[in-house]
Scaffold this motif. Sequence first.
Motif, mmCIF file in Angstrom:
data_model
loop_
_atom_site.group_PDB
_atom_site.id
_atom_site.type_symbol
_atom_site.label_atom_id
_atom_site.label_comp_id
_atom_site.label_asym_id
_atom_site.label_seq_id
_atom_site.Cartn_x
_atom_site.Cartn_y
_atom_site.Cartn_z
ATOM 1 N N LEU A 239 36.832 3.141 -10.359
ATOM 2 C CA LEU A 239 37.590 4.319 -10.810
ATOM 3 C C LEU A 239 37.318 5.549 -9.957
ATOM 4 C CD1 LEU A 239 37.316 3.884 -14.682
ATOM 5 C CD2 LEU A 239 39.444 3.896 -13.362
ATOM 6 N N TYR B 213 26.699 15.662 -18.186
ATOM 7 C CA TYR B 213 27.349 14.675 -19.063
ATOM 8 C C TYR B 213 28.077 15.399 -20.200
ATOM 9 C CZ TYR B 213 27.984 10.765 -22.317
ATOM 10 O OH TYR B 213 28.528 9.825 -23.173
ATOM 11 N N PRO C 237 31.763 9.460 -30.264
ATOM 12 C CA PRO C 237 30.632 8.773 -30.917
ATOM 13 C C PRO C 237 29.325 9.524 -30.735
ATOM 14 C CG PRO C 237 31.744 7.359 -29.266
ATOM 15 C CD PRO C 237 32.191 8.773 -29.044
#
Length: 244
Positions: free
Chosen positions: A53, A144, A174
Amino acid sequence: MDKFRGKAALVTGAAGGIGAAIVRQLRSEGAIVAVADRDVSGIEADAHLAGNLLDPAYADGLAQAAFEALGALHIVINNAGVITRGAVTNTTDADWALSLGVNVEAPFRVCRSAIPIMASSGGGAIVNVASCWGVRPGPNHAVYCMTKAAIASLTQCMGMDHAHQNIRVNAVCPNEVNTPMLRTGFAKRGFDPDTAVAELGKIVPLGRIAEPEDIAEVVVFLASDAASYMCGSLVEVNGGKAVG
Ligand code: NAD
C-alpha cells in the motif's frame, strides 16, 4: 446467512488479525471478497490482490482491480494499518513516512478511486478501521494517534461529501484487540503476549480485551444495509474502556 448475497467487497490488511475476521464474516454472509495485503497467498477469497500500500500506483489501482476481478464493487474496508511507538522526539523520518503512508495516504488513495466506481453503480459502503486513539489520543504513540485522528476526520468528511451519491462512509474505533499488531508490540518490549493480554483484560470493564471477531462484527454491520442511516460515524468498540 445471506445478508451480503450479490455484494462484492474489497478488504485491505486481509492477512492481519482483524482483516482475516472481516473477510471470514463477509464471505460467510454471502459476499464475494477481494483480499489485499502484502501476502495474500494463504487466504480463502474470491480474488487475491497482493501488493504494498506504500506504492501509490498499487493503492490507486486497487479499487479498479477489485471491480474487474469481482465484476462489481459495493463495499470497501480500509483496515490495513501499522503502529509506531514513541513521542514526537523519538519518531524517525521512516516511522513518519510509514505511518502516514499506510494509515492515511493509502486509504485516501483507495477511497478516491473507489468512490466514482461505487457511485456509478448506485452507491455502497466504506468502512475505515481507525482507533479509539483517533478520537482521544493516548500516551507515547504520537504519530500513530495523529494518523488515526486523520482517518477519523477523513471518514467524517467523506461521509458528508459522498452521501448524496448513496455512499455511506463510517469508521470503527477499537481499543486493544488481540491481534499480531498488539502481540508483537508486547513481544518487542520483552513481555509474554499471553500474560500481557490477560493482564490488560483485567482493566477492561467487560473483563477482556477484544478478539478480532468482536471488531469484525461491527465493521460488517456498518457495511450492511442494517446500518442504512449511518454515515460519517465513528463507532467506538472498547468493551466499556473509553480512553479518558
Ligand atoms: P495486524 O498487524 O494483524 O494487521 C494489519 C495488516 O495490515 C497486516 O496483515 C499487514 O500486512 C497489513 N499491512 C501493513 N502495512 C501494509 C502495506 N504497506 N501494504 C499492504 N498491507 C499492509 O493488525 P490488526 O490489529 O489486525 O490491525 C488492523 C487495523 O486495526 C489497523 O488499522 C490498526 O491500526 C487497527 N487497530 C488495531 C488495534 C489493536 O489493538 N490490534 C486497536 C485499534 C485499531
